[in-house]
Design a protein around this motif. Structure first.
Motif, PDB file in Angstrom:
ATOM      1  N   LEU A   1     -73.863  34.385   5.435  1.00  0.00           N
ATOM      2  CA  LEU A   1     -72.743  35.260   5.754  1.00  0.00           C
ATOM      3  C   LEU A   1     -71.399  34.689   5.358  1.00  0.00           C
ATOM      4  CD1 LEU A   1     -73.972  36.379   9.280  1.00  0.00           C
ATOM      5  CD2 LEU A   1     -73.823  37.807   7.229  1.00  0.00           C
ATOM      6  N   HIS A   2     -70.465  35.604   5.109  1.00  0.00           N
ATOM      7  CA  HIS A   2     -69.061  35.285   4.878  1.00  0.00           C
ATOM      8  C   HIS A   2     -68.240  36.217   5.757  1.00  0.00           C
ATOM      9  CE1 HIS A   2     -70.890  33.766   1.179  1.00  0.00           C
ATOM     10  NE2 HIS A   2     -69.869  32.945   1.116  1.00  0.00           N
ATOM     11  N   VAL A   3     -67.216  35.669   6.376  1.00  0.00           N
ATOM     12  CA  VAL A   3     -66.266  36.475   7.139  1.00  0.00           C
ATOM     13  C   VAL A   3     -64.956  36.434   6.361  1.00  0.00           C
ATOM     14  CG1 VAL A   3     -65.036  36.752   9.316  1.00  0.00           C
ATOM     15  CG2 VAL A   3     -67.382  35.859   9.316  1.00  0.00           C
ATOM     16  N   LEU A   4     -64.449  37.611   6.031  1.00  0.00           N
ATOM     17  CA  LEU A   4     -63.196  37.727   5.298  1.00  0.00           C
ATOM     18  C   LEU A   4     -62.132  38.241   6.263  1.00  0.00           C
ATOM     19  CD1 LEU A   4     -65.592  37.967   3.229  1.00  0.00           C
ATOM     20  CD2 LEU A   4     -63.972  39.105   1.750  1.00  0.00           C
ATOM     21  N   VAL A   5     -61.015  37.536   6.325  1.00  0.00           N
ATOM     22  CA  VAL A   5     -59.919  37.909   7.215  1.00  0.00           C
ATOM     23  C   VAL A   5     -58.770  38.421   6.357  1.00  0.00           C
ATOM     24  CG1 VAL A   5     -58.290  37.094   8.960  1.00  0.00           C
ATOM     25  CG2 VAL A   5     -60.627  36.177   8.911  1.00  0.00           C
TER      26      VAL A   5
ATOM     27  N   HIS B   1     -66.929  30.714   5.043  1.00  0.00           N
ATOM     28  CA  HIS B   1     -68.329  30.627   4.629  1.00  0.00           C
ATOM     29  C   HIS B   1     -69.169  30.146   5.805  1.00  0.00           C
ATOM     30  CE1 HIS B   1     -66.282  30.471   0.764  1.00  0.00           C
ATOM     31  NE2 HIS B   1     -67.426  30.861   0.230  1.00  0.00           N
ATOM     32  N   TRP B   2     -70.221  30.866   6.068  1.00  0.00           N
ATOM     33  CA  TRP B   2     -71.221  30.412   7.020  1.00  0.00           C
ATOM     34  C   TRP B   2     -72.434  29.997   6.219  1.00  0.00           C
ATOM     35  CZ3 TRP B   2     -70.941  34.418  11.613  1.00  0.00           C
ATOM     36  CH2 TRP B   2     -69.722  34.245  12.280  1.00  0.00           C
ATOM     37  N   GLY B   3     -72.242  28.967   5.424  1.00  0.00           N
ATOM     38  CA  GLY B   3     -73.231  28.535   4.438  1.00  0.00           C
ATOM     39  C   GLY B   3     -74.427  27.799   4.984  1.00  0.00           C
ATOM     40  N   ASP B   4     -74.468  27.538   6.307  1.00  0.00           N
ATOM     41  CA  ASP B   4     -75.642  26.884   6.885  1.00  0.00           C
ATOM     42  C   ASP B   4     -76.679  27.894   7.360  1.00  0.00           C
ATOM     43  OD1 ASP B   4     -74.642  24.324   6.454  1.00  0.00           O
ATOM     44  OD2 ASP B   4     -73.632  24.258   8.395  1.00  0.00           O
ATOM     45  N   GLY B   5     -76.391  29.181   7.150  1.00  0.00           N
ATOM     46  CA  GLY B   5     -77.316  30.219   7.585  1.00  0.00           C
ATOM     47  C   GLY B   5     -77.089  30.653   9.023  1.00  0.00           C
ATOM     48  N   GLN B   6     -75.958  30.274   9.593  1.00  0.00           N
ATOM     49  CA  GLN B   6     -75.677  30.624  10.979  1.00  0.00           C
ATOM     50  C   GLN B   6     -75.275  32.091  11.121  1.00  0.00           C
ATOM     51  OE1 GLN B   6     -73.798  28.576   9.020  1.00  0.00           O
ATOM     52  NE2 GLN B   6     -71.700  28.404   9.773  1.00  0.00           N
ATOM     53  N   SER B   7     -75.375  32.592  12.357  1.00  0.00           N
ATOM     54  CA  SER B   7     -75.007  33.977  12.638  1.00  0.00           C
ATOM     55  C   SER B   7     -73.861  34.066  13.643  1.00  0.00           C
ATOM     56  CB  SER B   7     -76.213  34.763  13.162  1.00  0.00           C
ATOM     57  OG  SER B   7     -76.656  34.207  14.385  1.00  0.00           O
ATOM     58  N   GLU B   8     -73.293  32.941  13.999  1.00  0.00           N
ATOM     59  CA  GLU B   8     -72.144  32.958  14.904  1.00  0.00           C
ATOM     60  C   GLU B   8     -71.246  31.760  14.636  1.00  0.00           C
ATOM     61  OE1 GLU B   8     -73.894  31.057  18.960  1.00  0.00           O
ATOM     62  OE2 GLU B   8     -74.596  33.082  18.475  1.00  0.00           O
ATOM     63  N   GLY B   9     -69.989  31.930  15.018  1.00  0.00           N
ATOM     64  CA  GLY B   9     -69.014  30.866  14.821  1.00  0.00           C
ATOM     65  C   GLY B   9     -67.674  31.265  15.394  1.00  0.00           C
ATOM     66  N   GLU B  10     -66.711  30.380  15.232  1.00  0.00           N
ATOM     67  CA  GLU B  10     -65.354  30.608  15.721  1.00  0.00           C
ATOM     68  C   GLU B  10     -64.367  30.479  14.577  1.00  0.00           C
ATOM     69  OE1 GLU B  10     -64.710  27.687  18.791  1.00  0.00           O
ATOM     70  OE2 GLU B  10     -65.732  28.914  20.299  1.00  0.00           O
ATOM     71  N   ILE B  11     -63.316  31.304  14.652  1.00  0.00           N
ATOM     72  CA  ILE B  11     -62.253  31.246  13.652  1.00  0.00           C
ATOM     73  C   ILE B  11     -60.934  31.196  14.400  1.00  0.00           C
ATOM     74  CG2 ILE B  11     -61.086  32.464  11.776  1.00  0.00           C
ATOM     75  CD1 ILE B  11     -63.761  33.678  11.013  1.00  0.00           C
ATOM     76  N   ASP B  12     -60.105  30.191  14.079  1.00  0.00           N
ATOM     77  CA  ASP B  12     -58.768  30.080  14.670  1.00  0.00           C
ATOM     78  C   ASP B  12     -57.828  31.043  13.963  1.00  0.00           C
ATOM     79  OD1 ASP B  12     -59.117  28.030  16.640  1.00  0.00           O
ATOM     80  OD2 ASP B  12     -59.283  26.566  15.007  1.00  0.00           O
ATOM     81  N   LEU B  13     -57.224  31.945  14.732  1.00  0.00           N
ATOM     82  CA  LEU B  13     -56.264  32.886  14.182  1.00  0.00           C
ATOM     83  C   LEU B  13     -55.028  32.936  15.062  1.00  0.00           C
ATOM     84  CD1 LEU B  13     -58.640  35.888  13.277  1.00  0.00           C
ATOM     85  CD2 LEU B  13     -57.619  34.227  11.703  1.00  0.00           C
ATOM     86  N   GLU B  14     -53.880  33.031  14.427  1.00  0.00           N
ATOM     87  CA  GLU B  14     -52.616  33.189  15.144  1.00  0.00           C
ATOM     88  C   GLU B  14     -52.595  34.576  15.798  1.00  0.00           C
ATOM     89  OE1 GLU B  14     -50.165  30.847  15.399  1.00  0.00           O
ATOM     90  OE2 GLU B  14     -51.522  29.486  14.326  1.00  0.00           O
ATOM     91  N   PRO B  15     -51.762  34.754  16.832  1.00  0.00           N
ATOM     92  CA  PRO B  15     -51.651  36.092  17.430  1.00  0.00           C
ATOM     93  C   PRO B  15     -51.246  37.132  16.375  1.00  0.00           C
ATOM     94  CG  PRO B  15     -50.581  34.458  18.822  1.00  0.00           C
ATOM     95  CD  PRO B  15     -50.948  33.759  17.533  1.00  0.00           C
ATOM     96  N   GLY B  16     -51.851  38.318  16.475  1.00  0.00           N
ATOM     97  CA  GLY B  16     -51.548  39.395  15.538  1.00  0.00           C
ATOM     98  C   GLY B  16     -52.740  40.297  15.339  1.00  0.00           C
ATOM     99  N   GLU B  17     -52.581  41.248  14.432  1.00  0.00           N
ATOM    100  CA  GLU B  17     -53.653  42.190  14.105  1.00  0.00           C
ATOM    101  C   GLU B  17     -54.323  41.758  12.805  1.00  0.00           C
ATOM    102  OE1 GLU B  17     -52.252  46.217  14.143  1.00  0.00           O
ATOM    103  OE2 GLU B  17     -51.365  45.991  16.141  1.00  0.00           O
ATOM    104  N   TYR B  18     -55.653  41.891  12.782  1.00  0.00           N
ATOM    105  CA  TYR B  18     -56.432  41.437  11.628  1.00  0.00           C
ATOM    106  C   TYR B  18     -57.530  42.447  11.287  1.00  0.00           C
ATOM    107  CZ  TYR B  18     -54.299  36.897  12.548  1.00  0.00           C
ATOM    108  OH  TYR B  18     -53.402  35.885  12.750  1.00  0.00           O
ATOM    109  N   ASP B  19     -57.809  42.553   9.996  1.00  0.00           N
ATOM    110  CA  ASP B  19     -58.960  43.298   9.506  1.00  0.00           C
ATOM    111  C   ASP B  19     -59.998  42.281   9.071  1.00  0.00           C
ATOM    112  OD1 ASP B  19     -57.784  45.876   9.787  1.00  0.00           O
ATOM    113  OD2 ASP B  19     -56.667  45.536   7.917  1.00  0.00           O
ATOM    114  N   LEU B  20     -61.238  42.435   9.566  1.00  0.00           N
ATOM    115  CA  LEU B  20     -62.313  41.508   9.237  1.00  0.00           C
ATOM    116  C   LEU B  20     -63.405  42.239   8.467  1.00  0.00           C
ATOM    117  CD1 LEU B  20     -62.823  39.674  12.676  1.00  0.00           C
ATOM    118  CD2 LEU B  20     -61.224  39.113  10.846  1.00  0.00           C
ATOM    119  N   CYS B  21     -63.963  41.559   7.502  1.00  0.00           N
ATOM    120  CA  CYS B  21     -65.108  42.064   6.749  1.00  0.00           C
ATOM    121  C   CYS B  21     -66.216  41.025   6.874  1.00  0.00           C
ATOM    122  CB  CYS B  21     -64.755  42.261   5.275  1.00  0.00           C
ATOM    123  SG  CYS B  21     -66.192  42.679   4.249  1.00  0.00           S
ATOM    124  N   LEU B  22     -67.407  41.481   7.230  1.00  0.00           N
ATOM    125  CA  LEU B  22     -68.583  40.627   7.291  1.00  0.00           C
ATOM    126  C   LEU B  22     -69.469  40.998   6.115  1.00  0.00           C
ATOM    127  CD1 LEU B  22     -70.157  38.500   8.983  1.00  0.00           C
ATOM    128  CD2 LEU B  22     -71.325  40.448  10.053  1.00  0.00           C
TER     129      LEU B  22
END
Length: 177
Positions: free
Chosen positions: A105-109, A134-155
């Motif tokens: 998986l990849h998470v796009l912010v 990049h979730w290149g280890d094959g994981q299905s969960e994780g954490e992403i540090d984001l500053e306060p605000g609005e975000y669009d995410l693509c998985l």
């Protein structure tokens, strides 16, 4: 100097020449049992793949999809943002070689989802700074540090060499202070 030495050298060179001739013959495809010949019963070409053919994104399952479990579209969350995902039609596996039926998986912010076959940048700190995780280890969960605000995410799914494939999932979230 012994008379045996020149004979040994001639034999060695003779054997090397013979091995080289056999090697060249093999490289030219003569009598190669793996070569696709309609008369030998080997139907690899008819099945669409040869043993040494590279797996492409077109070989990935048509029903491959990535979905956010949490957060949900419209959620207000705290940082670090805890993300849980799931996939359908493929097995999650570490990045590396392309394997049919496997991906990571990849998470796009605040980035558009990629078209099938496009290669994701990174993985690197610079890619993460640009919103490509990049979730290149094959994981299905994780954490992403984001500053306060609005975000669009693509998985999005990718094969071992980071080429996009499958259905994507897009959500919008708000990160609170």
């Amino acid at each position: 100097m012994s008379t045996e030495e020149p004979t040994y050298t001639r034999r060695t060179f003779g054997m090397l020449a013979m091995v080289g001739a056999v090697g060249v013959s093999g490289c030219l495809g003569e009598d190669d049992p793996d070569e696709d010949d309609p008369e030998d019963g080997n139907d690899d070409v008819e099945n669409g793949a040869e043993d040494d053919e590279e797996v492409t994104v077109a070989d990935q399952p048509d029903d491959a999809a990535a979905m956010f479990v949490t957060p949900e579209d419209g959620d207000t969350v705290e940082s670090p943002v805890e993300i849980e995902a799931e996939v359908e039609g493929v097995e999650l596996a570490p990045a590396g070689e392309a394997v049919e039926g496997e991906g990571h998986l990849h998470v796009l912010v605040d980035q558009d989802c990629f078209e099938e076959g496009e290669t994701f940048p990174g993985p690197s700190d610079e890619a993460e700074e640009d919103g490509f995780y990049h979730w290149g280890d094959g994981q299905s969960e994780g954490e992403i540090d984001l500053e306060p605000g609005e975000y669009d995410l693509c998985l999005q799914l990718a094969d071992g060499p980071h080429r996009a494939f499958g259905e994507t999932d897009e959500i919008s979230i708000t990160v609170e202070e």
